[in-house]
Scaffold this motif. Structure first.
Motif, short mmCIF file in Angstrom:
data_model
loop_
_atom_site.label_atom_id
_atom_site.label_comp_id
_atom_site.label_asym_id
_atom_site.label_seq_id
_atom_site.Cartn_x
_atom_site.Cartn_y
_atom_site.Cartn_z
N ASP A 171 43.86 33.15 29.88
CA ASP A 171 44.63 32.79 31.07
C ASP A 171 44.46 33.91 32.10
OD1 ASP A 171 46.28 31.63 32.87
OD2 ASP A 171 48.06 31.56 31.59
N ILE A 172 43.74 33.59 33.18
CA ILE A 172 43.51 34.58 34.24
C ILE A 172 44.56 34.35 35.34
CG2 ILE A 172 41.81 35.55 35.84
CD1 ILE A 172 39.64 34.21 34.14
N GLU A 173 45.12 35.44 35.86
CA GLU A 173 46.15 35.31 36.89
C GLU A 173 45.63 34.55 38.11
OE1 GLU A 173 48.37 38.70 38.32
OE2 GLU A 173 48.43 39.55 36.31
N ASN A 174 46.37 33.52 38.53
CA ASN A 174 45.96 32.72 39.69
C ASN A 174 45.80 33.57 40.94
OD1 ASN A 174 45.90 30.36 38.33
ND2 ASN A 174 47.69 29.45 39.31
N LYS A 175 46.66 34.59 41.05
CA LYS A 175 46.67 35.45 42.22
C LYS A 175 45.28 36.03 42.51
CE LYS A 175 50.73 38.21 42.97
NZ LYS A 175 51.40 39.43 42.59
N MET A 176 44.51 36.25 41.44
CA MET A 176 43.19 36.86 41.61
C MET A 176 42.28 35.97 42.43
SD MET A 176 43.47 39.45 39.85
CE MET A 176 45.17 39.69 39.44
N PHE A 177 42.57 34.66 42.41
CA PHE A 177 41.64 33.70 42.98
C PHE A 177 42.17 33.08 44.27
CE2 PHE A 177 40.30 32.95 38.33
CZ PHE A 177 39.40 34.01 38.39
N THR A 178 43.14 33.75 44.89
CA THR A 178 43.70 33.20 46.13
C THR A 178 42.60 32.89 47.14
OG1 THR A 178 45.65 34.53 45.73
CG2 THR A 178 45.44 33.60 47.91
N HIS A 179 41.54 33.70 47.15
CA HIS A 179 40.45 33.51 48.12
C HIS A 179 39.22 32.85 47.49
CE1 HIS A 179 39.46 36.87 45.73
NE2 HIS A 179 38.47 37.32 46.45
N ARG A 180 39.36 32.38 46.24
CA ARG A 180 38.20 31.85 45.56
C ARG A 180 38.42 30.41 45.12
NH1 ARG A 180 34.30 35.26 43.46
NH2 ARG A 180 33.34 33.28 42.96
N PRO A 181 38.21 29.44 46.05
CA PRO A 181 38.42 28.03 45.68
C PRO A 181 37.58 27.63 44.46
CG PRO A 181 37.16 28.24 47.73
CD PRO A 181 37.71 29.60 47.42
N ASP A 182 36.39 28.18 44.35
CA ASP A 182 35.49 27.76 43.27
C ASP A 182 35.98 28.18 41.89
OD1 ASP A 182 34.94 30.38 44.27
OD2 ASP A 182 33.15 30.43 43.01
N CYS A 183 36.73 29.29 41.83
CA CYS A 183 37.16 29.80 40.52
C CYS A 183 38.34 29.03 39.94
CB CYS A 183 37.45 31.28 40.60
SG CYS A 183 35.94 32.26 40.66
N PHE A 184 38.84 28.01 40.66
CA PHE A 184 39.82 27.12 40.05
C PHE A 184 39.12 25.99 39.30
CE2 PHE A 184 42.49 29.54 42.77
CZ PHE A 184 43.64 29.68 42.02
N GLY A 185 37.81 26.11 39.18
CA GLY A 185 37.03 25.20 38.35
C GLY A 185 36.28 26.03 37.31
N LEU A 186 36.10 25.44 36.11
CA LEU A 186 35.45 26.21 35.05
C LEU A 186 33.99 26.54 35.37
CD1 LEU A 186 36.99 24.45 31.94
CD2 LEU A 186 37.60 26.65 32.95
N LEU A 187 33.37 25.67 36.18
CA LEU A 187 32.01 25.94 36.59
C LEU A 187 31.96 27.26 37.37
CD1 LEU A 187 29.40 24.31 36.26
CD2 LEU A 187 29.85 23.24 38.47
N GLY A 188 32.94 27.45 38.23
CA GLY A 188 33.01 28.68 39.03
C GLY A 188 33.21 29.90 38.15
N VAL A 189 34.10 29.78 37.17
CA VAL A 189 34.37 30.92 36.29
C VAL A 189 33.13 31.23 35.45
CG1 VAL A 189 35.79 31.73 34.37
CG2 VAL A 189 36.85 30.44 36.23
N ALA A 190 32.48 30.17 34.97
CA ALA A 190 31.27 30.37 34.16
C ALA A 190 30.20 31.10 34.99
CB ALA A 190 30.74 29.03 33.68
N ARG A 191 30.08 30.72 36.25
CA ARG A 191 29.08 31.31 37.13
C ARG A 191 29.37 32.80 37.31
NH1 ARG A 191 30.15 28.40 41.22
NH2 ARG A 191 28.70 26.69 40.79
N GLU A 192 30.64 33.13 37.49
CA GLU A 192 31.01 34.53 37.66
C GLU A 192 30.69 35.35 36.41
OE1 GLU A 192 32.12 36.22 40.36
OE2 GLU A 192 31.62 34.34 41.34
N ILE A 193 30.98 34.75 35.26
CA ILE A 193 30.71 35.47 34.01
C ILE A 193 29.21 35.73 33.88
CG2 ILE A 193 30.76 35.29 31.49
CD1 ILE A 193 33.47 33.81 31.85
N ALA A 194 28.41 34.73 34.24
CA ALA A 194 26.96 34.91 34.21
C ALA A 194 26.56 36.06 35.12
CB ALA A 194 26.25 33.62 34.62
N GLY A 195 27.14 36.06 36.32
CA GLY A 195 26.82 37.12 37.29
C GLY A 195 27.16 38.49 36.75
N ILE A 196 28.29 38.58 36.07
CA ILE A 196 28.74 39.88 35.55
C ILE A 196 27.81 40.37 34.43
CG2 ILE A 196 30.62 41.07 34.35
CD1 ILE A 196 32.54 39.07 35.79
#
Lengths: 851, 345
Positions: A172-197
């Motif tokens: 469970d990631i804090e929603n606050k972190m994604f206030t500016h990241r519409p894409d990270c409210f979807g799992l595709l977005g989170v997966a993409r970020e993890i790949a980037g990291i």
């Protein structure tokens, strides 16, 4: 934002365990609230087949089932056929059914994480029952508790968790972190970020990168008409009708995945829309086509996108009837609102088991309007969470196609209308040209252009290297990328802030100015606490009742409109009420202290009123020092006589003289003489004091800076103050406006002569008037080259002559060049007495007249 | 008593003036304002009449009590000579003295604030205080929170009837600092400010959360300032504050007014990363929020973001003090309880 690790793994090959993954998410994506191990919930739960099902001999509603678990369980009791006996009360249990069996020793998944319940072998009305057969609710698959979960995959003996991919972790990631990241409210977005990291190029699924146009084979079986009257607030509105769906529960695995990320399964159509939302962050909505048509008695389904009118009502999903605030985005049939746009659908067109045909909506809404609606209506849905982050209108067609395919998979049906796609100019992907120097200088690193490009390419930015600069085109889902600094953040975060070389800024050694006010407060604290006083802090806000208790006018105080507790309704006007409120509590408190129950409580803080403004035209923040002294009756009797005013004054005198103000020039004048009326701060302050026993404090410059004294009896009663209680409050500008005047007197080496002088003065003369007259006469008449010091010894009111007061002063005097003779001093005092008699009618009396 | 009828309320305000009560005594019951209220009673319509009459009577009773009090006050209290150093007829052993030095105490938050501020002052930051009442411009607009932006929801801000706010963070000073000190930049000097004071959040109070708390924030603006400078500055501060070497690690965060934004955790100075109850056995303590100042914030403060860059970051004071002393409940700080206060001599 709940993230299922297994779900993420469908999009990116991670190769890290959950601990390592949590670590990198925490350091490079956002703070994690919890990580939950789902697998442990399902240990010992296996899929079983109900072989036979007989009525329980002693209970009408129970059945005795014999189940086949593929003989996996080694510790349970079996009959001669190797089957296990379990009692079950579910209405839908029947022979041949595939179920989930919670074996003895296993736990009920829904009882996690609070208080896991362990199954046992139980005697149920004379029949032995080994564990239980579970409902969807007990298995935490959905809310459904009407009967057993009908298992739709796997064989008897398979682990339930294996079949439904429940060996999973939910991060469970804090929603606050994604206030500016519409894409990270979807799992595709989170997966993409993890790949980037982890520095792996990510590839979104094809259906997300390219619209599956073939899905939209248009047809005219069902007719829909859409009118968007507010394109500025709804930039894109897509809809399509699907016929022939058969609404039922979704496959168990779909329900299980939705449940674990916190989305409640409803039915296969609604679940399909939610599935798309969880993956891409785009909320969608399905309406019952026939119900919608029926609302208007029409032969086509009408969807109108408009603002709500006066007093429009809607029954929301779930059955709650509400009034829609005027000006809200609504989706309406020709006759009535059927949904609050982007927030929640209505009950009148909901999709349920009777539904045959649907209209599927995939729209884009203005984030600010959605936020306002959510706040006013108090509706904070999953759709609101996502729309308020600003979803891209470029993903609607992709999501619509994806959802149609999911619906067809779960519920069947065919596209049965023309595709409606209303939009104006759609935004273009933004391209920014950035020099690698720009990025490096802001992060303090030296990455080469190719390395920067790779970091960005990993998360699907389009990158074109042109020498030292890079053209970066943000993918459509990154609506947050607008300025070069956004790219700096991207590179810094994916590179890892913890990998940045660190160094202190370099500057010239020019000294920075000191803050005089803060230095003053620091020395005031030092002085007061060194004088036995206790520094307190009290809230800047007070209860409205406190104003009436101390007799102040609360209309002058700023009132908070949204404070829940009445203790916080107003900004305070002065410090003293807050401190006085604490006196009784502290006198009565059961604490270890010396014999004396007394204290001096002080605070240095700001006060406010509606009248006074500062240079910024904002409310003046006046910095005050307030102090209250209090002693209980016993202590007072033992230690003090007279008015406590003098004790409070002593504290004030201590700090004033320590700040090198000429204490004797700071005037203490009766309160009645003040001109408080024109100053709301002083006026409200004065209301607390007893006029006959308090004084205004006048600075050298003639201005009034505060009041010291006893409190009036009304206030004393209201706040249950002891008799011996006094205090002061001053505006700290007293010190700034009356600057320090340090003085030094040379010290004569010749002996001092000590002589007392007692004076009988008419009461109308104040003490200070008499003292000042004596002092100035002394200085005028003293022999040359001498230094006098004059101190009070006694002030006394004779019993028989109440109209007079006796004042005894002691003079020490010495010369710089000789030993003074007693006669010289006697003559000096005679002359002084004669002068003050002329001036004030004060008579010298022999010291034997004083006690 | 809160009077509902405006006429009664207005009359009550003028009649309940303590000075007037003292002067008029019981004759205040014959005051023209009260008389005219009685004349108003028959003019009221319907159910208002009874209610109005009731309020006038309540006011009359209240005035009688207040006048009684005012009079009794006058009789029992004798005036004192406020200019004197002590009261008349007091023997020298019973004259007021200050309390003994060992009863005194300083508030732990104020003491710690001085310590923290002083370190930053030593590092070259000018020290100022934050406001306790402010406008929306400084709370939100000047910090790159557009009107209606959902990021505003994360700051549970108290609002007054006039639309002023009780600041929810110390960052309200950023715009002011930029404007006040931007001339430094022309002289080749940085903008470097430490600002501290009360902040407020409209949230439920428990042992770890109070609606009132202190924040200390710093900002630094100059040419060529980068993220590594920011981390180094706070690491240096922490090492000075805890008098030992400290490791730091970052966690991305979102603030509209900084980009990038992150939180900084420090290696636990109490157990040296071995794990203790202060760091919840993790070895790390999350303490600070920070970031590079957003170009829009610089622009609104009159500083050219293409020439200058800067950072800002801060921490909550209560947390620091609670960890230092092992204080278990944040509500002690503003309780003014002697039993608490006197432990900090």
């Amino acid at each position: 934002m709940k993230v299922s690790l297994n779900w993420i793994k469908k999009y990116v090959d991670i190769g890290l365990d959950v601990v390592e993954l949590s670590e990198i998410i925490g350091s490079q994506l956002g703070a994690i609230e919890t990580v939950e191990n789902l697998g442990i919930r399902y240990e010992g739960i296996v899929i079983a087949k109900v072989v036979s099902c007989q009525p329980h001999p002693n209970a009408d509603k129970l059945k005795i089932c014999l189940i086949d678990d593929g003989r996996q369980n080694k510790s349970v009791e079996r009959n001669s056929d190797g089957l296990i006996q379990v009692a079950c009360g579910a209405p839908n249990v029947h022979a041949g059914m595939m179920v989930a069996w919670i074996a003895p020793g296993a736990k009920i998944p829904s009882s996690f994480p609070k208080a896991p319940i362990t199954m046992e072998v139980k005697d149920i009305r004379g029949i032995k029952s080994n564990g239980m057969l579970a409902s969807a609710k007990e298995l935490a698959v959905s809310e459904d508790h009407r009967g057993l979960l009908e298992v739709d995959q796997g064989e008897p003996g398979d682990l339930f968790s294996k079949v439904y991919e429940l060996d999973d972790y939910v991060i469970d990631i804090e929603n606050k972190m994604f206030t500016h990241r519409p894409d990270c409210f979807g799992l595709l977005g989170v997966a993409r970020e993890i790949a980037g990291i982890i520095n792996k190029p990510f590839h979104s699924k094809d259906w997300y990168l390219k619209v599956l146009d073939e899905v939209f084979e248009s047809s005219d079986t069902l007719s829909i008409k859409v009118d968007n009257q507010i394109p500025e607030l709804v930039p894109r509105f897509m809809a399509v009708a699907i016929s022939g769906v058969s609404v039922n529960s979704s496959p168990v695995i779909v329900r299980s995945y939705l449940s674990r990320v916190g989305v409640r399964p409803i039915n296969n159509v609604v679940d399909a829309t939610n599935y798309a939302m969880v993956v891409t962050a785009q909320p969608l909505h399905a309406y019952d086509y026939d119900r919608l048509k029926a609302l208007d008695n029409s032969d086509e389904a009408n969807l109108n996108v408009r603002l709500s009118k006066d007093q429009e009502h809607i029954k929301l999903l779930g059955g709650k009837e509400v009034e829609i605030p005027k000006g809200t985005i609504v989706i309406a049939s020709s006759t009535q609102a059927i949904g609050v746009g982007g927030v929640m659908g209505g009950e009148s067109t909901q999709v349920d088991n009777q539904t045959k045909n649907i209209v599927l909506e995939c729209a884009n809404f203005d984030m600010y309007t959605i936020r306002q609606t959510a706040m006013i209506m108090g509706l904070f849905t999953d759709a609101v969470t996502r729309f308020t982050k600003g979803q891209s209108p470029l993903q609607n067609d992709r999501d619509l196609a994806f959802t149609i395919k999911k619906i067809q998979k779960f519920a069947g049906g065919e596209v049965a209308s023309q595709l409606v796609d209303l939009h104006g100019d759609l935004p273009k992907n933004r391209t920014l040209t950035i020099e690698s120097k720009f990025i490096n200088s802001r992060l303090g690193i030296t990455l080469n252009t190719a390395a920067i490009a790779q970091i960005l390419k990993n998360v699907e930015f389009e990158v074109e290297i042109k020498g030292d600069s890079i053209d970066v085109t943000a993918p459509f889902w990154r609506t947050d990328i607008a300025i070069p600094e956004d790219i700096v953040e991207e590179v810094g975060r994916l590179h890892g802030y913890d990998n940045l070389p660190i160094s202190l800024p370099v500057r010239s050694i020019i000294p920075v100015p000191k803050n005089k006010d803060l230095e003053l407060h620091s020395s005031l604290r030092q002085l007061l606490s060194g004088s036995g006083a206790n520094e307190a802090l009290t809230y800047s806000f007070v209860h409205g009742d406190l104003f009436s208790k101390v007799g102040q006018n609360k209309d002058l105080a700023f009132q908070l409109t949204n404070a829940i507790s009445p203790d916080l309704h107003y900004y305070r006007l002065n410090l003293l009420p807050s401190l006085l409120e604490k006196v009784n509590m502290n006198l009565r408190a059961d604490i270890v202290r010396s014999e004396d129950n007394e204290f001096a409580l002080y605070e240095i803080n700001k006060v406010f009123n509606k009248v006074e403004k500062d240079d910024e035209e904002l409310p003046l923040e006046r910095y005050d020092l307030g102090l209250v002294f209090a002693a209980d009756a016993k202590t007072t009797k033992r230690k003090y006589s007279g008015s406590p005013y003098f004790l409070a004054k002593n504290y004030l005198k201590t700090i004033i003289s320590a700040k090198n103000l000429d204490y004797y020039s700071v005037g203490f004048e009766p309160l009645t003489a003040n001109d408080a009326e024109s100053n709301p701060w002083l006026n409200e302050l004065s209301k607390m004091f007893e006029p006959k026993r308090s004084a205004i404090i006048r600075g050298l410059n003639g201005q009034i800076y505060g009041i010291v004294g006893e409190f009036n009896s009304g206030l004393e009663r209201q706040l249950k103050l002891p008799d011996f209680c006094a205090g002061f409050e001053i505006d700290n500008r007293l010190f700034r406006d009356n600057p320090a005047n340090p003085k030094y007197e040379a010290m004569p080496n010749f002996p001092k002569v000590e002589q007392d002088i007692s004076l009988k003065s008419p009461k109308k003369n104040s003490y200070s008037k008499v003292y000042d007259a004596v002092w100035s006469a002394l200085n005028e008449l003293k022999p040359v080259n001498t230094l006098p010091v004059l101190e009070p010894i006694d002030i006394f009111e004779p019993d028989d002559h109440k109209e007079n007061i006796h004042i005894s002063l002691r003079l020490w005097i010495s010369a710089f060049d000789r030993t003074l003779k007693a006669e010289e001093v006697n003559k000096l005092l005679d002359d002084v007495a004669a002068q003050v008699k002329d001036k004030l009618g004060v008579e010298r009396i022999s010291s034997s007249d004083t006690p | 008593m809160d009077y509902k009828f405006k006429k009664v309320k207005t009359a009550a305000q003028s009649l309940k003036n303590p000075k007037r009560l003292k002067k008029d005594g019981l004759s205040i019951l014959k005051a023209p304002e009260l008389k005219s209220l009685y004349l108003e009673i028959p003019k009221q319509t319907g159910s208002d009449r009874a209610a109005f009459g009731k309020e006038v009577n309540i006011l009359k009773d209240e005035l009688k009590t207040l006048a009684d009090q005012a009079l009794s006050t006058d009789e029992t209290i004798s005036p004192i000579d406020v200019s004197a150093p002590f009261d008349i007829n007091t023997s020298s052993d019973k004259r007021p003295r200050l309390l003994s030095n060992d009863e005194g105490s300083k508030h732990p938050l104020m003491t710690e604030l001085e310590v923290v501020r002083e370190i930053f002052q030593d590092m070259g930051f000018v020290s100022i205080e934050t406001r306790q009442i402010d406008d929306e411009y400084h709370m939100f607009d000047s910090l790159n929170f557009p009107t209606g932006h959902p990021a505003r929801d994360d700051y549970d801000t108290f609002i007054t009837k006039e639309g002023l706010v009780a600041p929810a963070h110390a960052s309200i000073m950023q715009n002011r600092n930029l404007k006040k000190y931007r001339s430094n930049l022309d002289k080749g000097q940085p903008i470097s400010v430490v600002y501290s004071g009360r902040s407020f959040r409209n949230e439920d109070v428990d042992a770890r959360h109070d609606h009132t708390f202190y924040q200390v924030e710093i900002m630094y603006v100059d040419k060529n300032i980068h993220t590594g400078n920011l981390i180094a500055t706070f690491k240096t501060f922490l090492e000075r504050y805890y008098s030992q070497s400290i490791d730091v690690k970052t966690q991305p965060f979102y603030f509209p007014f900084t980009e990038p934004s992150f939180e900084l955790a420090l290696s636990c100075p109490f157990c040296k990363k071995k794990g203790c109850n202060i760091c919840s056995y993790s070895g790390w303590i999350e303490l600070l929020g920070m970031g590079m100042i957003h170009p829009n914030v610089l622009k609104m403060g009159g500083v050219d973001p293409s020439v200058y860059t800067g950072f800002a970051g801060g921490l909550g004071l209560e947390r620091l003090v609670m960890m230092k002393y092992g204080i278990e409940d944040i509500r002690h700080f503003e309780s003014a309880k002697l039993e608490f206060l006197r432990q900090f001599r």
